[in-house]
Design a protein around this motif. Structure first.
Motif, mmCIF file in Angstrom:
data_model
loop_
_atom_site.group_PDB
_atom_site.id
_atom_site.type_symbol
_atom_site.label_atom_id
_atom_site.label_comp_id
_atom_site.label_asym_id
_atom_site.label_seq_id
_atom_site.Cartn_x
_atom_site.Cartn_y
_atom_site.Cartn_z
ATOM 1 N N ASP A 267 -11.303 -0.667 1.275
ATOM 2 C CA ASP A 267 -9.945 -0.836 0.757
ATOM 3 C C ASP A 267 -9.328 -2.127 1.263
ATOM 4 O O ASP A 267 -8.730 -2.167 2.344
ATOM 5 C CB ASP A 267 -9.083 0.371 1.194
ATOM 6 N N TYR A 274 -12.831 -2.364 -3.156
ATOM 7 C CA TYR A 274 -12.516 -0.965 -3.454
ATOM 8 C C TYR A 274 -13.865 -0.307 -3.812
ATOM 9 O O TYR A 274 -14.830 -1.002 -4.144
ATOM 10 C CB TYR A 274 -11.508 -0.865 -4.604
ATOM 11 N N GLY A 289 -10.979 4.370 -1.520
ATOM 12 C CA GLY A 289 -10.172 3.142 -1.502
ATOM 13 C C GLY A 289 -8.964 3.288 -2.400
ATOM 14 O O GLY A 289 -8.639 4.404 -2.839
ATOM 15 N N ARG A 290 -8.315 2.109 -2.706
ATOM 16 C CA ARG A 290 -7.067 2.144 -3.480
ATOM 17 C C ARG A 290 -6.104 3.178 -2.908
ATOM 18 O O ARG A 290 -5.395 3.856 -3.651
ATOM 19 C CB ARG A 290 -7.346 2.407 -4.973
#
Ligand code: 2RA
Length: 331
Positions: A267, A274, A289-290
């Protein structure tokens, strides 16, 4: 402890990956028995440099000295043969959906609810691939901040349908007609995995909803899902929106996920970092991630979760369960 292992559905995509994962993790295999349908019987598969003949599965297959049987041959085969194996004293780890919601069958993700393995009555169910990767990331958040509601939107690879899905995408990309999916999978997203039910949801969506509550052992959870087949060969990606009971700051969320068993956080938007299928492919971790606050909620976050649906989503999860069977001295 050297263990006698049987693989039912040995020549299928998950079956072959069982063998690979048993090798990768140096599982203490003593005798190995490979079973398949009549169609594939007689072929050979290699394990640790040794060739094994695949036998046709029948009622007497479990009369051999088998400790653990890993099943991935579809629900009908599990419904018929898992009880026979259980009756012979074999512990079955079943990758099909046949027994997942049975109250006396533990539904297990080792990073989430390993203790449930101890309650087995001969059959332990492997959850659906899309559920496994989600709960690995959700469990630490649930423990720390108590989850109130989950919204799943999945982007599932064609390998989840086995060789039929892969063939449809390969052929579709060559401009040929699809045979397996109801519509062209190449250049399409199909919001249709498994069959539609009376309530307008698909079986895949209801699996995610029901299995999440069982694995996290919390029937107060509010869960909904939209599961979509996308033109990707392997690895499932999922957008997951989570409403938590307790307030948090984002550093706590990142720390919790970074320290979570089986999770790799990828991330860094400033570096276009990501989770991607190309990162997760062939791996056993769940990539997250994100990670960001959902400003439309009081205590909400959004995440993007990617994992190899054939490995962590099926074969590796089942082998990890087998490792716990040994760890808990259940055979
Ligand atoms: C799929 N999760 O992706 C289902 C079964 N593997 O098709």
């Amino acid at each position: 402890k050297k263990t006698n292992i049987a693989i039912v559905g040995a020549t299928g995509m998950v079956g072959r990956t069982f063998l690979k994962v048993l090798e990768d993790r140096d599982f203490p295999v003593n005798n190995l028995y490979l079973f398949s349908s009549k169609k594939s019987a007689g072929s050979t598969l290699t394990f640790k440099g040794k060739e094994y003949i695949v036998e046709e599965l029948n009622e007497n297959s479990f009369d051999k000295d088998i400790d653990i049987a890993l099943f991935s041959a579809g629900g009908q085969v599990s419904l018929k043969y898992a009880p026979i194996a259980k009756q012979k004293g074999v512990i079955v780890v079943d990758n099909s959906s046949a027994f997942r919601m049975d109250k006396d069958v533990p539904l297990v993700v080792p990073e989430v609810n390993p203790e449930d393995i101890k309650k087995h009555n001969g059959i332990i169910a492997n959850p659906n691939c899309s559920t496994i990767q989600a709960v690995v990331a959700l469990k630490p958040l649930h423990d720390k901040f108590k989850i109130k509601r989950i919204v799943y939107s999945t982007y599932q690879a064609v390998s989840g349908s086995g060789i039929n899905g892969i063939n449809d995408l390969e052929e579709g990309l060559r401009g040929n007609e699809n045979k397996f999916y109801p519509h062209q999978i190449a250049n399409n997203c199909l919001p249709h995995i498994d069959v539609f039910l009376e309530n307008g949801y698909t079986k895949e969506e209801m699996k995610m909803i029901n299995e999440t509550m069982k694995i996290l052992n919390d029937c107060s959870l509010k869960v909904t899902a939209t599961t979509v087949r996308v033109p990707v060969f392997n690895c499932h990606s999922e957008s997951v929106n989570v409403e938590l009971e307790k307030p948090f700051d984002m550093k706590e969320i990142f720390d919790t996920l970074e320290n979570a068993d089986g999770v790799v956080v990828v991330d860094d938007p400033s570096l276009n970092k990501y989770p991607l299928a190309s990162i997760a492919n062939g791996k056993d971790e769940v990539f997250v991630g994100r990670i960001r606050r959902d400003f439309s909620l009081e205590n909400g976050i959004n995440m993007w979760i990617v994992a190899d649906n054939i490995r962590k989503g099926a074969a590796t999860n089942a082998v990890q369960i087998a490792e716990y069977i040994l760890k808990y001295n259940l055979i």
